[in-house]
Design an enzyme around this catalytic site. Structure first.
Site, PDB file in Angstrom:
ATOM      1  N   ARG A  51      46.800  40.214  44.241  1.00 16.55           N
ATOM      2  CA  ARG A  51      47.225  41.498  44.635  1.00 16.55           C
ATOM      3  C   ARG A  51      48.939  41.530  44.401  1.00 16.55           C
ATOM      4  O   ARG A  51      49.338  40.598  44.343  1.00 16.55           O
ATOM      5  CB  ARG A  51      46.986  41.815  46.124  1.00 16.55           C
ATOM      6  CG  ARG A  51      45.637  41.829  46.688  1.00 16.55           C
ATOM      7  CD  ARG A  51      45.536  41.834  48.166  1.00 16.55           C
ATOM      8  NE  ARG A  51      44.314  42.051  48.721  1.00 16.55           N
ATOM      9  CZ  ARG A  51      43.650  40.918  49.065  1.00 16.55           C
ATOM     10  NH1 ARG A  51      43.982  39.875  49.241  1.00 16.55           N
ATOM     11  NH2 ARG A  51      42.306  41.012  49.589  1.00 16.55           N
ATOM     12  N   LYS A  70      46.428  39.715  52.536  1.00 18.95           N
ATOM     13  CA  LYS A  70      46.084  40.743  53.026  1.00 18.95           C
ATOM     14  C   LYS A  70      45.126  40.653  54.366  1.00 18.95           C
ATOM     15  O   LYS A  70      45.192  41.195  55.560  1.00 18.95           O
ATOM     16  CB  LYS A  70      45.322  41.876  52.233  1.00 18.95           C
ATOM     17  CG  LYS A  70      44.940  43.035  52.687  1.00 18.95           C
ATOM     18  CD  LYS A  70      44.183  43.840  51.889  1.00 18.95           C
ATOM     19  CE  LYS A  70      43.947  45.155  52.419  1.00 18.95           C
ATOM     20  NZ  LYS A  70      42.925  46.220  51.364  1.00 18.95           N
ATOM     21  N   HIS A 103      47.291  46.963  40.716  1.00 19.38           N
ATOM     22  CA  HIS A 103      46.008  46.530  41.042  1.00 19.38           C
ATOM     23  C   HIS A 103      44.683  46.633  40.167  1.00 19.38           C
ATOM     24  O   HIS A 103      43.808  45.897  40.340  1.00 19.38           O
ATOM     25  CB  HIS A 103      45.501  47.366  42.549  1.00 19.38           C
ATOM     26  CG  HIS A 103      44.968  46.659  43.483  1.00 19.38           C
ATOM     27  ND1 HIS A 103      45.251  45.679  44.271  1.00 19.38           N
ATOM     28  CD2 HIS A 103      43.623  46.967  43.944  1.00 19.38           C
ATOM     29  CE1 HIS A 103      44.512  45.179  44.952  1.00 19.38           C
ATOM     30  NE2 HIS A 103      43.247  46.057  44.823  1.00 19.38           N
ATOM     31  N   ARG A 118      44.121  43.245  38.987  1.00 24.75           N
ATOM     32  CA  ARG A 118      43.215  42.516  39.858  1.00 24.75           C
ATOM     33  C   ARG A 118      41.570  43.148  39.646  1.00 24.75           C
ATOM     34  O   ARG A 118      40.783  42.043  39.505  1.00 24.75           O
ATOM     35  CB  ARG A 118      43.594  42.801  41.105  1.00 24.75           C
ATOM     36  CG  ARG A 118      42.617  42.263  42.299  1.00 24.75           C
ATOM     37  CD  ARG A 118      43.294  42.267  43.630  1.00 24.75           C
ATOM     38  NE  ARG A 118      42.448  42.307  44.699  1.00 24.75           N
ATOM     39  CZ  ARG A 118      42.194  41.044  45.354  1.00 24.75           C
ATOM     40  NH1 ARG A 118      42.596  39.983  45.009  1.00 24.75           N
ATOM     41  NH2 ARG A 118      41.522  41.043  46.450  1.00 24.75           N
ATOM     42  N   HIS A 125      38.151  38.057  49.289  1.00 23.44           N
ATOM     43  CA  HIS A 125      37.459  39.068  50.131  1.00 23.44           C
ATOM     44  C   HIS A 125      36.744  38.447  51.358  1.00 23.44           C
ATOM     45  O   HIS A 125      35.883  37.488  51.079  1.00 23.44           O
ATOM     46  CB  HIS A 125      36.475  39.719  49.123  1.00 23.44           C
ATOM     47  CG  HIS A 125      37.125  40.800  48.163  1.00 23.44           C
ATOM     48  ND1 HIS A 125      36.556  41.257  47.075  1.00 23.44           N
ATOM     49  CD2 HIS A 125      38.438  41.415  48.261  1.00 23.44           C
ATOM     50  CE1 HIS A 125      36.979  42.187  46.532  1.00 23.44           C
ATOM     51  NE2 HIS A 125      38.243  42.187  47.137  1.00 23.44           N
ATOM     52  N   TYR A 183      32.596  45.753  41.848  1.00 23.26           N
ATOM     53  CA  TYR A 183      32.893  45.445  40.372  1.00 23.26           C
ATOM     54  C   TYR A 183      31.715  45.230  39.712  1.00 23.26           C
ATOM     55  O   TYR A 183      31.557  45.408  38.611  1.00 23.26           O
ATOM     56  CB  TYR A 183      33.590  44.064  40.351  1.00 23.26           C
ATOM     57  CG  TYR A 183      34.841  44.165  41.043  1.00 23.26           C
ATOM     58  CD1 TYR A 183      36.098  45.020  40.678  1.00 23.26           C
ATOM     59  CD2 TYR A 183      35.347  43.569  42.260  1.00 23.26           C
ATOM     60  CE1 TYR A 183      37.193  45.122  41.395  1.00 23.26           C
ATOM     61  CE2 TYR A 183      36.247  43.704  42.991  1.00 23.26           C
ATOM     62  CZ  TYR A 183      37.349  44.483  42.313  1.00 23.26           C
ATOM     63  OH  TYR A 183      38.684  44.547  43.125  1.00 23.26           O
TER      64      TYR A 183
END
Length: 200
Positions: free
Chosen positions: A41, A66, A132, A135, A158, A167
């Site tokens: 990120r 995050k 982003h 990424r 994640h 994705y």
């Protein structure tokens, strides 16, 4: 209320290479290359410190991302070369890897977003490219190369596999070897006809 959810912009490998390779500012190039090659990120690349680059293990340590959890992600050989060149060119920073030039702090997310958007626009790349995007491209291209869904989830940090599922919709199906049943029907028909001819 249900909200519309648009899929993010995904660049081809050639477009990513153009975006990063054409950057004259080596700090910008090093940051963009690190976001793409390691799936970081923008906030994570801004807060990298010198010691987070684990050269021998070919890993990057990401502290309190995050989701408030530490993780490791991959460090590519090509990106390590770019980072090393950047480090020597920019007075060998030993604290923040990408420090601000105006204060003792890392470069801000906004500054990175500005130069990525501006450079992408100057190259005529699709509208909507942001930090982003790099990424997203990392995840999609890794899936196309056969990296497992679970491993990509871990590299991206994640918590839920559902965050990584998006994705799967954006990858190049041809690159993954996925065929429409309409095409496989033709292939099977051709094979059957060939077998019948050989039998004759």
């Amino acid at each position: 209320m249900k909200r519309d959810r648009q899929l993010p912009v995904i660049l081809t490998r050639e477009q990513v290479n153009l975006l990063i390779g054409s950057m004259d500012n080596y700090k910008h190039k090093a940051m963009a290359a690190t976001m793409y090659s390691s799936g970081l990120r923008v906030s994570e690349v801004c807060h990298l410190r010198y010691e987070d680059i684990r050269r021998k293990q070919k890993m990057i340590y990401v502290s309190l991302s995050k989701n408030r959890q530490d993780r490791y992600t991959i460090l590519s050989d090509k990106n390590l070369e770019i980072l090393t060149e950047y480090w020597y060119r920019y007075n060998r920073p030993m604290g923040w890897l990408f420090p601000s030039t105006v204060r003792d702090a890392p470069l801000t997310n906004g500054a990175v977003e500005l130069f990525i958007k501006k450079h992408a626009k100057s190259l005529g790349l699709p509208e909507g490219v942001t930090p982003h995007t790099l990424r997203h491209c990392f995840a999609c291209h890794a899936l196309e190369d056969g990296l497992s869904h679970t491993f990509i989830q871990q590299l991206l940090g994640h918590r839920s596999p559902h965050s990584t599922d998006v994705y799967l919709q954006m990858t190049s199906k041809a690159s993954m070897g996925i065929q429409s049943p309409f095409d496989t029907f033709e292939n099977k028909k051709d094979k059957k006809d060939g077998d019948d001819r050989n039998a004759d």
